[in-house]
Design an enzyme around this catalytic site. Sequence first.
Site, PDB file in Angstrom:
ATOM      1  NE  ARG A   8       4.842 -14.966  41.510  1.00  0.00           N
ATOM      2  CZ  ARG A   8       5.077 -16.331  41.568  1.00  0.00           C
ATOM      3  NH1 ARG A   8       4.423 -16.984  42.282  1.00  0.00           N
ATOM      4  NH2 ARG A   8       5.718 -16.954  40.228  1.00  0.00           N
ATOM      5  CE  LYS A  22       9.607 -17.180  40.295  1.00  0.00           C
ATOM      6  NZ  LYS A  22      10.153 -18.223  41.125  1.00  0.00           N
ATOM      7  CD  GLU A  72       8.606 -21.362  49.379  1.00  0.00           C
ATOM      8  OE1 GLU A  72       7.968 -21.224  48.520  1.00  0.00           O
ATOM      9  OE2 GLU A  72       9.333 -20.233  49.885  1.00  0.00           O
TER      10      GLU A  72
HETATM   11  N1  PMP Z   1       8.184 -21.520  45.926  1.00  0.00           N
HETATM   12  C1  PMP Z   1       9.355 -20.950  45.241  1.00  0.00           C
HETATM   13  C2  PMP Z   1      10.415 -20.742  46.189  1.00  0.00           C
HETATM   14  C3  PMP Z   1       9.657 -20.933  43.931  1.00  0.00           C
HETATM   15  O1  PMP Z   1      10.870 -20.489  43.432  1.00  0.00           O
HETATM   16  C4  PMP Z   1       8.518 -21.229  42.999  1.00  0.00           C
HETATM   17  C5  PMP Z   1       8.579 -21.003  41.689  1.00  0.00           C
HETATM   18  N2  PMP Z   1       9.619 -21.823  40.909  1.00  0.00           N
HETATM   19  C6  PMP Z   1       7.429 -21.833  43.638  1.00  0.00           C
HETATM   20  C7  PMP Z   1       7.261 -21.962  45.042  1.00  0.00           C
HETATM   21  C8  PMP Z   1       6.197 -22.137  42.870  1.00  0.00           C
HETATM   22  O2  PMP Z   1       5.488 -21.016  42.358  1.00  0.00           O
HETATM   23  P1  PMP Z   1       4.702 -20.835  41.250  1.00  0.00           P
HETATM   24  O3  PMP Z   1       3.682 -21.657  41.051  1.00  0.00           O
HETATM   25  O4  PMP Z   1       4.195 -19.512  40.984  1.00  0.00           O
HETATM   26  O5  PMP Z   1       5.747 -21.329  40.099  1.00  0.00           O
END
Ligand code: PMP
Length: 290
Positions: free
Chosen positions: A51, A150, A183
Site C-alpha cells: 500500500r 495515505k 469510514e
Molecule cells: N481509515 C483511515 C482514514 C485510516 O487512517 C486508517 C489507518 N489508521 C484506517 C482506515 C485503517 O486502516 P488499516 O487497517 O490499514 O490501519
Amino acid sequence: MSRIWMDGKLVPRSEAVVSVYDHGLLYGDGCFEGIRAYGGRILKLKSHIARMYESASLIRLNPAFDVDEIEDAIRQTLAANDLEDAYIRLIFTRGVGTLGLHPFRCPTPGTIIIADTIQLYPEELYEQGMKVIVADRPRIPIPCLDPRIKSLNYLNNILAKIEAIDAGVFEAIMLNLEGEVAECTGDNIFVIKDGRIRTPSTSTGILHGVTRRFVMREIAPACGHEVEEAVFPLEDLLDADEVFLTGTAAEVIGVTAVGDHRIGDGKVGPVTKACVAEFRRRIAEECPED
Ligand code: PMP
C-alpha cells in the site's frame, strides 16, 4: 535510547531531524504507513509495504529504497529498539526542495522509520464498546484526493477528529458527500444486521484498510461469517444490531453508541466479540506477515 531509521541508517532520536525545506513539512507532500508488530512478527507487513508503494505511485513519488530494502530496514529498526510489540511508522517525504509546490524540484525523497509503542484506546473499551459521533465534515471525495493515498496531510480526518474530541469521544464516523457511510477518522467500519456483516465499499471513498481486508478475508470467515461490501446510508448503521471498527492501531473494537443513539442493546454483541477474540488469537498465535 530510541533509534530512528533515516535515509539508510539508524540514528539516535535526537539526530533524527527533517529540513524545514522538506515538502513533507511544507505541503504534507508524502505518504506513510502505520504497522504493528506482535511478538516480533510484523502483522501484514507485505500488504502495508504494497500500500505504501501504491500511495507513492499515486502521488508520483519515486521511493529512494526498494520493497526488500524497506522490509529489511523495518526489521532492523524493530531490533535496534529492542521491541517485540510495536507500532511502526514508515514515512516517505517528497524531500528537500524550493519554497514552491513543484514536487520534482525535490531531488531525493526522505525515508523515515520509527518503532515505538502505542495504545490507542483504553483496554476497558474493548470489553464495554466505544461511543462515537457522526462528524459534520464529509470525507474528501475521490476525484479531489483519492483516500486510498495515505498521504502526510490528514487535515480532513483531523478536523473530524476534533469534532469527536469536542464531543468527548475518541472517534467520528465520516460520511461521503452523498451521505453514505464511509469510514472513521482512523478506522474502517463494519455493521451487522440479522447476522449479515457489511462494510462500506471502496467506492464510498475510504482508505483500503489492511485490517479491513484481514477481517473480511480471514477473521470474519473463521467466525462463520461472510462480509459484503456495500453502499449504505447512516440510517442502516444506526439501525444495526452491532457496529465495529478496524484499524492497525485500533485493532477490532465494538461501537455501542453513536451520539445519543444506542446501537443494538448498547453492549458489545456476539459477532463483534467473536471477531475481537479471533483477531487476538491470530495475532498472538501466528501473526501473519502477509
Ligand atoms: N481509515 C483511515 C482514514 C485510516 O487512517 C486508517 C489507518 N489508521 C484506517 C482506515 C485503517 O486502516 P488499516 O487497517 O490499514 O490501519
